[in-house]
Design an enzyme around this catalytic site. Structure first.
Site, PDB file in Angstrom:
ATOM      1  N   VAL A 324       0.824  -1.212   0.000  1.00  0.00           N
ATOM      2  CA  VAL A 324       0.000   0.000   0.000  1.00  0.00           C
ATOM      3  C   VAL A 324       0.857   1.260   0.000  1.00  0.00           C
ATOM      4  CG1 VAL A 324      -1.709   1.280   1.370  1.00  0.00           C
ATOM      5  CG2 VAL A 324      -1.979  -1.168   1.020  1.00  0.00           C
ATOM      6  N   GLU A 325       2.041   1.179   0.613  1.00  0.00           N
ATOM      7  CA  GLU A 325       2.985   2.307   0.587  1.00  0.00           C
ATOM      8  C   GLU A 325       4.404   1.772   0.480  1.00  0.00           C
ATOM      9  OE1 GLU A 325       2.916   5.148   3.770  1.00  0.00           O
ATOM     10  OE2 GLU A 325       0.732   5.231   3.820  1.00  0.00           O
ATOM     11  N   ASN A 326       5.188   2.453  -0.358  1.00  0.00           N
ATOM     12  CA  ASN A 326       6.624   2.209  -0.423  1.00  0.00           C
ATOM     13  C   ASN A 326       7.263   3.394  -1.111  1.00  0.00           C
ATOM     14  OD1 ASN A 326       8.901   0.993  -2.562  1.00  0.00           O
ATOM     15  ND2 ASN A 326       9.145   0.314  -0.446  1.00  0.00           N
TER      16      ASN A 326
END
Length: 446
Positions: A324-326
């Site tokens: 979902v986030e990187n």
């Protein structure tokens, strides 16, 4: 082993340390050596969900009264919020930038403080803004990923005690039901709470809760997640719902497992956020003797995402995973002293995701954090954007492409890196990247 409740405040602070500069974290003993094989990789499937992320408070500007505007007004933040990158006004152009990359998912949040500025009233103009935002995302050929809570709540909820108050659960659900009922028909992906352990850490930081109140906040988040999960599925039977986990290399089980155990039965996919390897035990901050380094100096080793995904593939073999986030922080957009570029980091990360897929892990999507630079919880110095924006010095708030824009466009078009790609940062022993328990795990079976 689940977190012992009396340990939760310190462990939540450790989780927050990966997103908030200056918070010390503990690092367990290093693990035995373990390097995964690095075979040629195949392209990701055509249905893979490439995306970008942003959040309301960090990007929209024109912020209404909230827990975070109160904190900023206290003078404790490094930088004033101003109007951030003014996504509230410029969202259509920013969505076009995401579509030009080839993205299929656009992650956003609906700001509770904006749509419900008073306990008994809704701001129809604010709801209309989100109507237009969701519609524009869909018109641009992308699927919305809607986050219900990205660490911000109304000033009136703060006055009632925020997450100290048991009534916060029902207050939160009133808003969340409103949002779900309004947008479920648009078939979004759903994130209930952004990184709950780090959320607890930020509330400790800004004075929303005390250390002794952190376990109650975790309880209330779990209650609210479970309740809204059921609501979402009544409105949208085929919905995909998660609460994304801010992975804490070196202490993941200690920090996040209790929440994972509580909400695990009610997630449809596992949302994993990954940024940093564990800090060296030689770092004085890990001994409690100094503040931690700024976020752009924390250890960046994309290989670690492989172990994070492997861990959650083993915990949830029946469910898909979504990054979902990187992303990677730089200091005011300057080149990193080690010469590692945003495009290098992006390609290396996708290489390790493709290795994970080759090893049987069911990974269905990847979001880059973030589309543009934004307000990183008190400061504009950390820059994560594919497009950089100099809020403090450029009144035009121009979106200037970094080297990663062309790289991400190519990666999406090609389904990832090529079979002959080898990471700029070569493979390391797992011991450098994560804890002994994580390194000792084996790959899930396809």
């Amino acid at each position: 082993m689940p977190i012992r409740r009396r340990e939760l405040p310190a462990l939540a602070a450790a989780a927050a340390a990966l997103l908030i500069p200056g918070v010390a974290q503990a690092v367990p003993p290093l693990a035995p050596a373990a390097v995964p094989p690095t075979p040629p990789v195949s392209p990701l499937p055509r249905e893979f969900l490439w995306g970008v992320s942003c959040s309301g408070f960090q990007a929209e500007g024109h912020a209404p009264d909230s827990n975070w505007t109160r904190y900023i007004a206290s003078g404790a933040a490094v930088d004033e919020l101003r109007d951030s990158v003014d996504f509230h006004t410029r969202y259509a152009a920013d969505i076009d930038l995401a579509a030009e990359l080839g993205a299929r998912v656009f992650r956003m949040s609906v700001e509770w403080a904006r749509v419900q500025p008073q306990p008994q009233g809704w701001d129809e103009a604010a709801l209309g803004f989100y109507d237009n935002l969701v519609a524009r995302i869909i018109e641009a050929g992308m699927r919305p990923m809607i986050t219900l809570d990205h660490w911000v709540y109304p000033g009136w909820a703060w006055d009632r005690g925020g997450w100290r108050n048991q009534g916060m659960v029902e207050d939160w659900l009133v808003n969340a039901r409103k949002v779900v009922n309004r947008y479920a028909a648009r078939d979004p992906l759903w994130v209930t709470f952004n990184e709950p352990a780090a959320y607890i850490g930020t509330e400790l930081r800004i004075g929303g809760i005390s250390g002794g109140e952190a376990p109650a906040m975790l309880d209330r988040i779990a209650q609210a997640h479970s309740a809204i999960y059921d609501t979402i599925h009544r409105c949208q039977p085929t919905a995909m719902v998660t609460s994304n986990i801010g992975y804490v290399a070196g202490a993941e089980v200690q920090v996040n497992q209790e929440l994972v155990d509580r909400i695990g039965p009610k997630i449809d996919f596992v949302g994993v956020d990954y940024y940093f390897a564990q800090r060296s035990p030689d770092d004085p901050a890990t001994q409690g003797g100094a503040d931690g380094p700024p976020i752009w100096e924390l250890p960046v080793q994309p290989q670690g995402i492989y172990y994070a995904l492997r861990h959650y593939s083993r915990l949830f073999p029946d469910r898909p995973l979504f990054v979902v986030e990187n992303g990677m922080a730089t200091e005011n957009g300057k080149p990193r002293p080690d010469g590692y570029t945003r495009s290098d980091h992006l390609r290396d990360t996708l290489y390790w995701i493709q290795c994970a897929v080759a090893d049987g892990m069911k990974i269905i999507g990847y979001n880059y954090w973030s589309l543009t630079d934004n307000y990183e919880w008190g400061s504009y110095t950390p820059r994560f954007g594919l497009y950089t924006v100099d809020v403090l010095n450029d009144p035009t708030l121009a979106r200037n492409p970094t080297d990663a824009v062309a790289a991400y466009t190519r990666l999406i078009a090609d389904g990832g890196v090529s079979a002959d790609y080898r990471p700029v940062r070569p493979a390391l022993d797992c011991a450098v990247l994560d804890s002994a328990d994580i390194c000792a795990e084996t790959e899930p079976q396809p």
